[in-house]
Design an enzyme around this catalytic site. Structure first.
Site, PDB file in Angstrom:
ATOM      1  N   ASN A   1    -105.570-114.868 -14.464  1.00 41.08           N
ATOM      2  CA  ASN A   1    -104.372-115.114 -14.869  1.00 41.08           C
ATOM      3  C   ASN A   1    -103.573-113.693 -15.599  1.00 41.08           C
ATOM      4  OD1 ASN A   1    -101.985-116.211 -16.323  1.00 41.08           O
ATOM      5  ND2 ASN A   1    -103.340-117.268 -17.773  1.00 41.08           N
TER       6      ASN A   1
ATOM      7  N   LYS B   1    -100.816-113.379 -16.601  1.00 36.50           N
ATOM      8  CA  LYS B   1     -99.901-113.655 -18.069  1.00 36.50           C
ATOM      9  C   LYS B   1     -98.612-112.757 -17.730  1.00 36.50           C
ATOM     10  CE  LYS B   1    -103.902-115.188 -20.487  1.00 36.50           C
ATOM     11  NZ  LYS B   1    -104.402-114.997 -21.800  1.00 36.50           N
TER      12      LYS B   1
ATOM     13  N   GLY C   1    -108.435-114.815 -25.391  1.00 29.01           N
ATOM     14  CA  GLY C   1    -108.095-113.527 -25.870  1.00 29.01           C
ATOM     15  C   GLY C   1    -108.897-113.062 -27.229  1.00 29.01           C
TER      16      GLY C   1
ATOM     17  N   GLU D   1    -101.427-121.122 -23.982  1.00 30.84           N
ATOM     18  CA  GLU D   1    -100.229-120.288 -24.257  1.00 30.84           C
ATOM     19  C   GLU D   1     -98.740-121.160 -24.295  1.00 30.84           C
ATOM     20  OE1 GLU D   1    -101.226-116.670 -22.318  1.00 30.84           O
ATOM     21  OE2 GLU D   1    -102.898-116.504 -23.687  1.00 30.84           O
TER      22      GLU D   1
ATOM     23  N   SER E   1    -112.002-115.469 -22.634  1.00 33.59           N
ATOM     24  CA  SER E   1    -112.677-114.239 -22.949  1.00 33.59           C
ATOM     25  C   SER E   1    -113.803-113.761 -21.908  1.00 33.59           C
ATOM     26  CB  SER E   1    -113.117-114.295 -24.408  1.00 33.59           C
ATOM     27  OG  SER E   1    -112.031-114.087 -25.450  1.00 33.59           O
TER      28      SER E   1
ATOM     29  N   GLU F   1    -110.632-124.420 -21.327  1.00 34.24           N
ATOM     30  CA  GLU F   1    -110.632-123.209 -22.099  1.00 34.24           C
ATOM     31  C   GLU F   1    -110.541-123.652 -23.340  1.00 34.24           C
ATOM     32  OE1 GLU F   1    -109.152-119.758 -19.483  1.00 34.24           O
ATOM     33  OE2 GLU F   1    -107.249-120.989 -19.890  1.00 34.24           O
TER      34      GLU F   1
ATOM     35  N   HIS G   1    -101.328-124.290 -19.595  1.00 34.77           N
ATOM     36  CA  HIS G   1    -101.902-123.228 -20.298  1.00 34.77           C
ATOM     37  C   HIS G   1    -101.849-123.105 -21.562  1.00 34.77           C
ATOM     38  CE1 HIS G   1    -103.219-119.167 -21.669  1.00 34.77           C
ATOM     39  NE2 HIS G   1    -104.147-119.224 -20.558  1.00 34.77           N
TER      40      HIS G   1
HETATM   41  P1  PGA Z   1    -108.534-114.272 -21.478  1.00 35.51           P
HETATM   42  O1  PGA Z   1    -107.711-115.485 -21.101  1.00 35.51           O
HETATM   43  O2  PGA Z   1    -109.770-114.219 -20.232  1.00 35.51           O
HETATM   44  O3  PGA Z   1    -107.973-113.034 -21.611  1.00 35.51           O
HETATM   45  O4  PGA Z   1    -109.325-114.809 -22.807  1.00 35.51           O
HETATM   46  C1  PGA Z   1    -107.826-116.509 -20.299  1.00 35.51           C
HETATM   47  C2  PGA Z   1    -106.712-117.387 -20.178  1.00 35.51           C
HETATM   48  O5  PGA Z   1    -105.793-117.395 -20.916  1.00 35.51           O
HETATM   49  O6  PGA Z   1    -106.742-118.026 -18.982  1.00 35.51           O
END
Ligand code: PGA
Length: 233
Positions: free
Chosen positions: A7, A9, A159, A88, A195, A153, A86
């Protein structure tokens, strides 16, 4: 077949895409790789090794919705997948389960496979509410019909460099599998994310019902993404 979703982003340009694609093309692997790219990079994928996904889909079908990208438009780029719900999007764009479900339905109607993201907050995790929260999110976010993928997740893991214990991941993935089985959807892949990197993936990759991973930051560059692919081979 194990699945690895990257992903990106709100990151990456054409040159970054070319570099990562070329590096993946040179890598031997049998896993299914899906890169969820910004809309600007969705088009014109020629790779047989990489499938493309968008990161969001409009709430509406085509029409007077300035700035929105509809499911039909995403499908037209050749993309096969789309992330919905997601963390976010749920946090910064206030997408609740009803919005996520509508988007998942629109994805299916437009021949896209929705990758539906669910995860508890830190407060919910700390107060032992993960199971009921995830159950509710799952049952209220999935489409009315059609195939989909689930990405579990924990929102506090994304993150942050933090990850849950192996045993916690095992319990939640088993619960998600059991729920999916109870609605005749036991073939649905269940991914884990938050992460994930080439080091910590070894702790999670052999857990039952962890059918693959969703990776954010570590998917941006071949130096961090290829070791993850290799570790899943
Ligand atoms: P990250 O993001 O691996 O940077 O923690 C995972 C995600 O948002 O799908």
């Amino acid at each position: 077949m194990k699945i690895l979703v990257g992903n990106w982003k709100s990151n990456g340009n054409m040159s970054d895409k070319k570099k990562l694609f070329a590096a993946i093309e040179r890598t031997k692997t049998d896993i299914k790789i899906i890169l969820c790219l910004p809309y600007t990079l969705l088009c014109c994928n020629k790779s047989n090794k990489i499938a493309i996904g968008a990161q969001n889909i409009s709430d509406y079908t085509n029409g007077a919705f300035t700035g929105d990208i509809s499911g039909q438009m995403i499908h037209d780029t050749g993309a096969k997948y789309v992330l919905v719900g997601h963390s976010e999007r749920r946090t910064y764009h206030h997408e609740n389960n009803a919005i996520v479900k509508n988007k998942a339905n629109l994805a299916v109607q437009n021949k896209l496979i929705p990758i539906i993201c669910i995860g508890e907050t830190l407060a919910e995790h700390q107060s032992n509410k993960t199971k009921p929260v995830i159950k509710k999110m799952l049952l209220n976010s999935i489409p009315d019909y059609g195939n989909f993928i689930i990405a579990y997740e924990p929102r506090w893991a994304i993150g942050s460099g933090k990850t849950p214990k192996q045993t916690e991941v095992a319990k939640i993935h088993q619960m998600i599998f059991d729920i999916l089985k109870s609605i005749d959807k036991e073939k649905t892949p269940i991914l884990f994310g938050g992460s994930i990197n080439a080091k910590n993936i070894t702790r999670f990759k052999n857990i039952p019902h962890v059918d693959g991973f969703m990776v954010g930051r570590a998917s941006l560059k071949s130096e961090t993404f290829l070791p993850i692919i290799k570790s899943m081979n």
